[in-house]
Design a protein around this motif. Structure first.
Motif, PDB file in Angstrom:
ATOM      1  N   VAL A  23      -7.556   4.337  10.993  1.00 54.35           N
ATOM      2  CA  VAL A  23      -7.188   3.178  10.182  1.00 54.35           C
ATOM      3  C   VAL A  23      -7.442   1.889  10.958  1.00 54.35           C
ATOM      4  O   VAL A  23      -7.860   0.879  10.396  1.00 54.35           O
ATOM      5  N   HIS A  90     -10.006  -7.788  -0.221  1.00 47.59           N
ATOM      6  CA  HIS A  90      -9.766  -6.369  -0.433  1.00 47.59           C
ATOM      7  C   HIS A  90      -9.998  -6.013  -1.893  1.00 47.59           C
ATOM      8  O   HIS A  90      -9.617  -6.773  -2.787  1.00 47.59           O
ATOM      9  N   LEU A 108       7.551   5.012  -1.912  1.00 48.56           N
ATOM     10  CA  LEU A 108       7.180   5.908  -0.811  1.00 48.56           C
ATOM     11  C   LEU A 108       8.176   5.802   0.337  1.00 48.56           C
ATOM     12  O   LEU A 108       8.620   6.812   0.899  1.00 48.56           O
TER      13      LEU A 108
ATOM     14  N   THR B  20      -1.670   5.974   3.602  1.00 47.27           N
ATOM     15  CA  THR B  20      -1.340   4.948   2.614  1.00 47.27           C
ATOM     16  C   THR B  20      -1.550   3.550   3.182  1.00 47.27           C
ATOM     17  O   THR B  20      -2.088   2.664   2.503  1.00 47.27           O
ATOM     18  N   GLY B  22      -3.649   2.784   5.437  1.00 45.81           N
ATOM     19  CA  GLY B  22      -5.083   2.558   5.505  1.00 45.81           C
ATOM     20  C   GLY B  22      -5.654   2.140   4.160  1.00 45.81           C
ATOM     21  O   GLY B  22      -6.498   1.247   4.089  1.00 45.81           O
ATOM     22  N   VAL B  23      -5.165   2.792   3.074  1.00 46.31           N
ATOM     23  CA  VAL B  23      -5.662   2.422   1.750  1.00 46.31           C
ATOM     24  C   VAL B  23      -5.337   0.977   1.442  1.00 46.31           C
ATOM     25  O   VAL B  23      -6.153   0.237   0.885  1.00 46.31           O
ATOM     26  N   LEU B  25      -4.616  -1.490   3.631  1.00 46.98           N
ATOM     27  CA  LEU B  25      -4.987  -2.494   4.624  1.00 46.98           C
ATOM     28  C   LEU B  25      -6.484  -2.680   4.769  1.00 46.98           C
ATOM     29  O   LEU B  25      -6.934  -3.787   5.053  1.00 46.98           O
TER      30      LEU B  25
END
Lengths: 178, 79
Positions: A23, A90, A108, B20, B22-23, B25
């Motif tokens: 990430v 984004h 979550l 999550t 990563g999705v 950001l």
């Protein structure tokens, strides 16, 4: 048993660290290679869970096929590395998506907190120690897959067909939109 | 220290949270896909761990004892 615990912590640290680096990485090629490391650590965890079939499938299918496919896509499409630290472009950055993302994040976080609180106050379930010949023999998995679980198997194949048709449609619709 | 089902659940939750993040950001579509793969693999880990713990429960039900946690059977006579 202590050796198994040590292996668990080593593999878990490897998986979490590699995923964090995936990430946090700018270069997508490095991300893909680090994700392969994470998948191999997960395969080691599957071996610790007495599921060698799942471990082998994890390595062959994920690390071998899917990640190589990702690597090909990255190389062919010449995906640019993300230069700037943060900007507002984004693809999910729209007002509705932002509110929905905030809601999903809240759900979550609540779920994970509830789950961690719940399992810390409850007796832990024991894990299977060993049953090598019976649990995960490929022959037994195949027999059960085509007899008891034939309906989920066919549903999965239908799902894959839908995904293939969707991919072809998206790939065909792409040039006409330009 | 025995590694239990809870350890695997916590690890899976951590991996899912990383995916999550990563999705939400990252910007490039490829990295979004990779983050989704991390989330999928976290769920896979939960499934395999749950199957493993379910298997030990089913085996303890097959054996004669009803005590929890199930005693470790001798390695010679598994069934």
């Amino acid at each position: 048993l202590a050796f198994e615990a040590l292996l668990f912590y080593v593999f878990a640290a490897l998986a979490v660290g590699a995923s964090l680096l995936v990430v946090g990485q700018r270069n997508p090629v490095y991300s893909v290679v680090l994700l392969i490391v994470s998948f191999i650590a997960l395969a080691g965890l599957y071996v610790l869970l007495d599921s060698p079939f799942a471990a082998v499938i994890q390595i062959i299918v994920y690390a071998g096929a899917i990640m190589v496919l990702f690597l090909f896509v990255v190389m062919l499409l010449n995906v640019p590395r993300e230069e700037t630290e943060y900007d507002r472009t984004h693809p999910l950055n729209r007002p509705a998506a932002r509110w929905m993302g905030a809601g999903l994040t809240l759900v979550l976080v609540l779920q994970i907190g509830w789950a961690v609180w719940h399992i810390s106050t409850r007796r832990p379930g024991a894990l299977a120690d060993a049953a090598p010949g019976t649990v995960s023999s490929v022959r037994e998995i195949g027999r059960v897959l085509f007899t008891d679980y034939a309906l989920p198997f066919e549903a999965t194949s239908l799902l894959i067909l839908v995904a293939m048709v969707g991919g072809i449609l998206i790939a065909r619709a792409m040039p006409s939109s330009e | 220290v025995e590694i239990t089902f809870n350890h695997y659940l916590v690890l899976s939750a951590m991996l899912f949270a990383i995916g999550t993040a990563g999705v939400f950001l990252r910007r490039s579509v490829i990295t979004l896909m990779l983050s989704v793969e991390i989330m999928l693999n976290a769920v896979n880990l939960t499934f395999v761990a749950a199957a493993s713990s379910r298997w030990s429960m089913a085996r303890s039900r097959c054996s004669s004892s009803s005590r929890w946690p199930p005693p470790r059977p001798p390695s010679a006579s598994r069934w």
